[in-house]
Every structure is written in structure tokens, then in C-alpha cells.
Design a protein around this motif. Structure first.
Motif, PDB file in Angstrom:
ATOM      1  N   LYS A  36     -39.659   8.845 -34.799  1.00 53.30           N
ATOM      2  CA  LYS A  36     -40.503   7.827 -35.417  1.00 53.30           C
ATOM      3  C   LYS A  36     -39.746   6.535 -35.717  1.00 53.30           C
ATOM      4  CE  LYS A  36     -43.629  11.172 -37.563  1.00 53.30           C
ATOM      5  NZ  LYS A  36     -43.316  12.307 -36.781  1.00 53.30           N
ATOM      6  N   ILE A  37     -38.456   6.502 -35.431  1.00 46.20           N
ATOM      7  CA  ILE A  37     -37.651   5.308 -35.681  1.00 46.20           C
ATOM      8  C   ILE A  37     -38.061   4.228 -34.675  1.00 46.20           C
ATOM      9  CG2 ILE A  37     -35.314   4.347 -35.628  1.00 46.20           C
ATOM     10  CD1 ILE A  37     -34.306   7.131 -36.501  1.00 46.20           C
ATOM     11  N   PRO A  38     -38.339   3.012 -35.159  1.00 48.17           N
ATOM     12  CA  PRO A  38     -38.750   1.940 -34.241  1.00 48.17           C
ATOM     13  C   PRO A  38     -37.679   1.621 -33.198  1.00 48.17           C
ATOM     14  CG  PRO A  38     -39.149   1.323 -36.528  1.00 48.17           C
ATOM     15  CD  PRO A  38     -38.350   2.592 -36.551  1.00 48.17           C
ATOM     16  N   GLU A  39     -38.114   1.238 -32.013  1.00 50.20           N
ATOM     17  CA  GLU A  39     -37.191   0.834 -30.954  1.00 50.20           C
ATOM     18  C   GLU A  39     -36.304  -0.297 -31.441  1.00 50.20           C
ATOM     19  OE1 GLU A  39     -38.924  -0.125 -27.173  1.00 50.20           O
ATOM     20  OE2 GLU A  39     -39.872   1.827 -26.985  1.00 50.20           O
ATOM     21  N   ASN A  40     -35.109  -0.356 -30.903  1.00 49.65           N
ATOM     22  CA  ASN A  40     -34.111  -1.384 -31.187  1.00 49.65           C
ATOM     23  C   ASN A  40     -33.560  -1.342 -32.611  1.00 49.65           C
ATOM     24  OD1 ASN A  40     -34.304  -2.447 -28.537  1.00 49.65           O
ATOM     25  ND2 ASN A  40     -36.207  -3.450 -29.153  1.00 49.65           N
ATOM     26  N   SER A  41     -33.848  -0.287 -33.353  1.00 51.15           N
ATOM     27  CA  SER A  41     -33.250  -0.122 -34.677  1.00 51.15           C
ATOM     28  C   SER A  41     -31.790   0.275 -34.519  1.00 51.15           C
ATOM     29  CB  SER A  41     -33.970   0.976 -35.467  1.00 51.15           C
ATOM     30  OG  SER A  41     -35.275   0.594 -35.789  1.00 51.15           O
ATOM     31  N   ASP A  42     -31.023   0.040 -35.552  1.00 48.26           N
ATOM     32  CA  ASP A  42     -29.650   0.514 -35.621  1.00 48.26           C
ATOM     33  C   ASP A  42     -29.661   1.797 -36.428  1.00 48.26           C
ATOM     34  OD1 ASP A  42     -27.957  -1.765 -34.466  1.00 48.26           O
ATOM     35  OD2 ASP A  42     -29.297  -2.790 -35.853  1.00 48.26           O
ATOM     36  N   VAL A  43     -29.090   2.859 -35.870  1.00 49.11           N
ATOM     37  CA  VAL A  43     -29.090   4.159 -36.536  1.00 49.11           C
ATOM     38  C   VAL A  43     -27.651   4.581 -36.796  1.00 49.11           C
ATOM     39  CG1 VAL A  43     -29.806   6.567 -36.400  1.00 49.11           C
ATOM     40  CG2 VAL A  43     -31.235   4.794 -35.362  1.00 49.11           C
ATOM     41  N   ILE A  44     -27.348   4.842 -38.056  1.00 48.15           N
ATOM     42  CA  ILE A  44     -26.024   5.308 -38.452  1.00 48.15           C
ATOM     43  C   ILE A  44     -26.111   6.808 -38.648  1.00 48.15           C
ATOM     44  CG2 ILE A  44     -24.242   5.179 -40.228  1.00 48.15           C
ATOM     45  CD1 ILE A  44     -25.170   2.235 -40.651  1.00 48.15           C
ATOM     46  N   VAL A  45     -25.207   7.529 -37.995  1.00 52.84           N
ATOM     47  CA  VAL A  45     -25.283   8.993 -38.017  1.00 52.84           C
ATOM     48  C   VAL A  45     -23.875   9.583 -37.956  1.00 52.84           C
ATOM     49  CG1 VAL A  45     -25.564   9.141 -35.506  1.00 52.84           C
ATOM     50  CG2 VAL A  45     -26.408  10.999 -36.946  1.00 52.84           C
ATOM     51  N   SER A  46     -23.706  10.719 -38.594  1.00 51.57           N
ATOM     52  CA  SER A  46     -22.437  11.438 -38.531  1.00 51.57           C
ATOM     53  C   SER A  46     -22.237  12.007 -37.132  1.00 51.57           C
ATOM     54  CB  SER A  46     -22.433  12.578 -39.549  1.00 51.57           C
ATOM     55  OG  SER A  46     -21.323  13.414 -39.336  1.00 51.57           O
ATOM     56  N   SER A  47     -21.034  11.914 -36.612  1.00 52.22           N
ATOM     57  CA  SER A  47     -20.756  12.492 -35.297  1.00 52.22           C
ATOM     58  C   SER A  47     -20.810  14.016 -35.344  1.00 52.22           C
ATOM     59  CB  SER A  47     -19.415  12.013 -34.766  1.00 52.22           C
ATOM     60  OG  SER A  47     -18.377  12.373 -35.644  1.00 52.22           O
ATOM     61  N   ASP A  48     -20.800  14.598 -36.531  1.00 49.29           N
ATOM     62  CA  ASP A  48     -20.954  16.048 -36.675  1.00 49.29           C
ATOM     63  C   ASP A  48     -22.399  16.504 -36.494  1.00 49.29           C
ATOM     64  OD1 ASP A  48     -18.264  16.367 -37.183  1.00 49.29           O
ATOM     65  OD2 ASP A  48     -18.512  16.328 -39.367  1.00 49.29           O
ATOM     66  N   ASN A  49     -23.353  15.578 -36.567  1.00 45.38           N
ATOM     67  CA  ASN A  49     -24.769  15.919 -36.443  1.00 45.38           C
ATOM     68  C   ASN A  49     -25.165  15.923 -34.960  1.00 45.38           C
ATOM     69  OD1 ASN A  49     -27.536  16.239 -36.634  1.00 45.38           O
ATOM     70  ND2 ASN A  49     -27.769  14.810 -38.340  1.00 45.38           N
ATOM     71  N   LYS A  50     -24.734  16.965 -34.255  1.00 44.11           N
ATOM     72  CA  LYS A  50     -24.944  17.057 -32.799  1.00 44.11           C
ATOM     73  C   LYS A  50     -26.426  17.055 -32.431  1.00 44.11           C
ATOM     74  CE  LYS A  50     -20.520  17.450 -32.162  1.00 44.11           C
ATOM     75  NZ  LYS A  50     -19.768  16.242 -32.100  1.00 44.11           N
ATOM     76  N   GLU A  51     -27.257  17.710 -33.227  1.00 41.02           N
ATOM     77  CA  GLU A  51     -28.697  17.745 -32.942  1.00 41.02           C
ATOM     78  C   GLU A  51     -29.289  16.336 -32.986  1.00 41.02           C
ATOM     79  OE1 GLU A  51     -32.897  19.451 -34.757  1.00 41.02           O
ATOM     80  OE2 GLU A  51     -31.019  20.115 -35.647  1.00 41.02           O
ATOM     81  N   ALA A  52     -28.956  15.569 -34.020  1.00 37.81           N
ATOM     82  CA  ALA A  52     -29.462  14.200 -34.121  1.00 37.81           C
ATOM     83  C   ALA A  52     -28.959  13.340 -32.969  1.00 37.81           C
ATOM     84  CB  ALA A  52     -29.057  13.583 -35.453  1.00 37.81           C
ATOM     85  N   LEU A  53     -27.687  13.477 -32.619  1.00 37.81           N
ATOM     86  CA  LEU A  53     -27.132  12.686 -31.522  1.00 37.81           C
ATOM     87  C   LEU A  53     -27.829  12.997 -30.198  1.00 37.81           C
ATOM     88  CD1 LEU A  53     -23.354  12.829 -32.432  1.00 37.81           C
ATOM     89  CD2 LEU A  53     -24.835  10.817 -32.488  1.00 37.81           C
ATOM     90  N   LYS A  54     -28.161  14.253 -29.987  1.00 30.95           N
ATOM     91  CA  LYS A  54     -28.871  14.623 -28.761  1.00 30.95           C
ATOM     92  C   LYS A  54     -30.247  13.967 -28.723  1.00 30.95           C
ATOM     93  CE  LYS A  54     -30.370  18.512 -25.980  1.00 30.95           C
ATOM     94  NZ  LYS A  54     -30.426  19.954 -25.829  1.00 30.95           N
ATOM     95  N   ILE A  55     -30.971  14.026 -29.826  1.00 32.13           N
ATOM     96  CA  ILE A  55     -32.305  13.411 -29.892  1.00 32.13           C
ATOM     97  C   ILE A  55     -32.183  11.894 -29.726  1.00 32.13           C
ATOM     98  CG2 ILE A  55     -34.335  13.024 -31.337  1.00 32.13           C
ATOM     99  CD1 ILE A  55     -33.649  15.766 -32.691  1.00 32.13           C
ATOM    100  N   LEU A  56     -31.206  11.295 -30.406  1.00 36.92           N
ATOM    101  CA  LEU A  56     -31.029   9.840 -30.342  1.00 36.92           C
ATOM    102  C   LEU A  56     -30.685   9.354 -28.944  1.00 36.92           C
ATOM    103  CD1 LEU A  56     -29.110   9.331 -33.686  1.00 36.92           C
ATOM    104  CD2 LEU A  56     -31.350   8.336 -33.113  1.00 36.92           C
ATOM    105  N   SER A  57     -30.081  10.198 -28.132  1.00 36.70           N
ATOM    106  CA  SER A  57     -29.708   9.788 -26.776  1.00 36.70           C
ATOM    107  C   SER A  57     -30.932   9.466 -25.916  1.00 36.70           C
ATOM    108  CB  SER A  57     -28.847  10.860 -26.104  1.00 36.70           C
ATOM    109  OG  SER A  57     -29.607  11.998 -25.789  1.00 36.70           O
TER     110      SER A  57
END
Length: 132
Positions: A36-57
Motif C-alpha cells: 500500500k506504500i505509494p510509488e516513488n516513496s522512500d522506504v527505510i528498512v532493516s537489512s535483517d527484515n528479509k521478508e520486507a526486502l523481498k516484497i519491496l523488490s
């Protein structure tokens, strides 16, 4: 817009630091919000959060990772009362200012995690001058 993803342990100290800050959304818990995050947003995330990084890709967002030596933001020293946060890659602020790599010492808030301190510096680089 800057979106910062957190575990529940990290968010309380960051919210204390960000009490007067606009244009930031802090999200704690379930990664389902990522879609649900709008396109072109900047997202700060822990590199330990592998699930979030996969979705964010799969999303059209700018990801700023925090944590280790290969991340955009890490730390070079850490003690009980201070952490030196290290921005290791250029960050472009929302108003177009470029911040070259830098280090900044922060006094730790009670119970503050390393990720919270790193995320705070990332947020400040995106919306204000982090060196003020």
C-alpha cells in the motif's frame, strides 16, 4: 514521503526523536502494508527484515537499508550511551539536496536500538539536514 518499517521494539524511541517531524510514516508489525506504500516513496528498512526486502523488490520505491557494512546506513561505533551512525552511500533528500557519506554521533535514548538510531539519521537525511 518517507516510510520507515519497524518491529515493535524499535519504534518507541524513534517516535520520541521524531515528535515534530512531518512527511514520515512509521509502520510497525505486519509487512502486508508494504503493498500500500505509494510509488516513488522512500522506504527505510532493516537489512535483517528479509521478508520486507523481498516484497519491496517488486515495488516502485527507493529502499534505504540499515544495518551492516553493505547497507546504506550502518554504524561505526556503539556504546551504552552513544552510537556513531555511518551513512555509507549518497542520499538524495526530498528537496533535492545530496548528502555524501558522513558519520554522526548520537546520544542514545533510553532503550534505543541501533536500528532506531540508524533509521532516524536516514529520515533526517531525507527530510531535513541530519547534521543540524
Amino acid at each position: 514521503m518517507v516510510v520507515c518499517l519497524f518491529s515493535s521494539d524499535d519504534i518507541s524511541s524513534l517516535l520520541k526523536r521524531l515528535s515534530d517531524t512531518d512527511n514520515v510514516i512509521c509502520v510497525s508489525g505486519d509487512n502486508s502494508i508494504i503493498e500500500k506504500i505509494p510509488e516513488n516513496s522512500d522506504v527505510i528498512v532493516s537489512s535483517d527484515n528479509k521478508e520486507a526486502l523481498k516484497i519491496l523488490s517488486y515495488e516502485k520505491v527507493n529502499v534505504i537499508t540499515c544495518g551492516g557494512a553493505k547497507d546504506t546506513i550502518g554504524y561505526s561505533s556503539n556504546s551504552d550511551d552513544e552510537i556513531v551512525v555511518s551513512v555509507q552511500r549518497e542520499i538524495l533528500s526530498l528537496n533535492g539536496k545530496k548528502y555524501e557519506p558522513f558519520e554522526i554521533p548520537l546520544l542514545k535514548l533510553k532503550g534505543e536500538t541501533e536500528y532506531s538510531a540508524m533509521a532516524y539519521v536516514g529520515i533526517m537525511a531525507k527530510i531535513k539536514n541530519p547534521l543540524d
